[in-house]
Design an enzyme around this catalytic site. Structure first.
Site, PDB file in Angstrom:
ATOM      1  N   ASP A 176       0.746  -1.103   0.024  1.00 25.07           N
ATOM      2  CA  ASP A 176       0.012  -0.151   0.126  1.00 25.07           C
ATOM      3  C   ASP A 176       1.049   1.281   0.089  1.00 25.07           C
ATOM      4  OD1 ASP A 176      -1.762   2.371   0.868  1.00 25.07           O
ATOM      5  OD2 ASP A 176      -3.331   0.730   1.274  1.00 25.07           O
ATOM      6  N   GLU A 262     -18.417  -1.154 -17.988  1.00 28.36           N
ATOM      7  CA  GLU A 262     -19.728  -2.086 -17.635  1.00 28.36           C
ATOM      8  C   GLU A 262     -21.028  -1.466 -18.265  1.00 28.36           C
ATOM      9  OE1 GLU A 262     -19.732  -1.937 -13.502  1.00 28.36           O
ATOM     10  OE2 GLU A 262     -17.528  -2.524 -13.249  1.00 28.36           O
ATOM     11  N   HIS A 279     -20.252  -7.032 -10.858  1.00 27.77           N
ATOM     12  CA  HIS A 279     -20.241  -5.846  -9.830  1.00 27.77           C
ATOM     13  C   HIS A 279     -21.102  -5.928  -8.664  1.00 27.77           C
ATOM     14  CE1 HIS A 279     -17.954  -1.727  -9.614  1.00 27.77           C
ATOM     15  NE2 HIS A 279     -18.362  -2.177  -8.575  1.00 27.77           N
ATOM     16  N   GLY A 281     -20.394  -7.341  -5.548  1.00 28.63           N
ATOM     17  CA  GLY A 281     -19.563  -7.345  -4.422  1.00 28.63           C
ATOM     18  C   GLY A 281     -20.310  -7.175  -3.172  1.00 28.63           C
TER      19      GLY A 281
END
Length: 308
Positions: A176, A262, A279, A281
């Site tokens: 990160d 998308e 999509h 999740g």
């Protein structure tokens, strides 16, 4: 004159109407999404005409869109974490308050990431398909205990995925930009990206933003047979490089829940070793209710109908 609020997400209050009831109880006139899908730029401009607030999804909220709704639009409340579709500079200049719901998706996305990892590691999709086709085919998969997993992005969702991986006995590496390599972190190891790519048996993306993180050079550093998970942003991965990595076997299996465009109709659909989900999740009953309720409360606050 009563306040009017437009709804962006096509699935808003679909499973549980309590978020919608919160708006109605506040005396707000609700304007639903008229298309049952993500709105285009021209459609959201039309949808925002004469509204005071927006419960926002992933529709484009750029300067042109926000300017078209000025000066009446005063607040937009995103259902979810990501706000890359919002022009924050334009919103600030136009006096439009912007909020999101960063805590709601944590468990849902983390759980789905783990489900996808387990499905890929244990080859559930192909063995299920074989048995449905009449073949009793056994294959040896990958267990998670002792497996090295690299998490790219270690925010709220990344940390939750890390906790679940540790419960399975995996070794967790973290990359990160906000965390210096070698920084002391409980039970996980912070590494440079190149180091993590070289060691990982599986890689899971949880980074924010749209900048590409995994391009051709990154794929060249990966161990052959790696598993790649992306429930964050399609743009984090170079699609062409990923397709080549799947063909060569560098990537043995992948899961994508977020795409470059998308609805997605691209080449990734041609690979049996790719698990693709539209999509979804955050699509659990608990997550949707929490995010939608929080977004409504954020909007009511920013419209001056609740105490801050």
């Amino acid at each position: 004159m009563s306040l009017r609020v437009a709804i962006g997400p096509s699935s808003f209050a679909e499973k549980d109407t309590r978020p919608l009831q919160l708006l109605e109880a506040a005396g707000i006139e609700v304007q639903p999404n008229p298309f049952g899908r993500r709105l285009t730029e021209s459609e959201i401009i039309e949808h925002l005409a004469g509204v005071d607030g927006l419960i926002a999804g992933l529709e484009p909220l750029n300067r042109r869109v926000l300017s078209s709704a000025h000066p009446r639009l005063k607040a937009l409340a995103r259902v979810g974490i990501g706000v890359a579709n919002v022009d924050f500079d334009a919103a600030a200049e136009l006096g439009i308050a912007v909020s999101s719901t960063p805590d709601g998706p944590i468990d849902a996305v983390a759980e789905m990431t783990m489900a996808a990892l387990l499905a890929l590691a244990r080859q559930l999709i192909p063995t299920n398909a074989a048995l449905h086709g009449g073949a009793w085919t056994k294959s040896i998969g990958l267990g998670l205990r002792g497996t090295t997993v690299l998490l790219i992005g270690y925010g709220r969702i990344g940390r939750r995925v890390g906790e679940l991986l540790l419960a399975f006995g995996a070794k967790v590496l973290v990359h990160d930009p906000a965390i210096a390599p070698g920084s002391p972190l409980p039970h996980v190891t912070s590494v440079e990206l190149a180091e993590g790519l070289a060691q990982a048996d599986a890689i899971s993306l949880h980074a924010s933003g749209e900048d590409c993180v995994l391009g051709r050079e990154a794929f060249s550093r990966m161990k052959p047979g790696v598993l790649l998970l992306n429930g964050a942003r399609g743009g984090l991965v170079d699609e062409s490089a990923l397709l080549d990595a799947l063909k060569s076997g560098i990537v043995a299996g992948t899961w994508f829940d977020a795409f470059w465009e998308e609805p997605y109709r691209g080449k990734l659909t041609e690979f049996d070793q790719a698990i693709l989900t539209p999509h979804v999740g955050t699509y659990t009953e608990q997550c949707r209710l929490q995010m939608e309720s929080e977004a409504v409360n954020n909007l009511l606050r920013d419209l001056g109908l609740q105490e801050k």
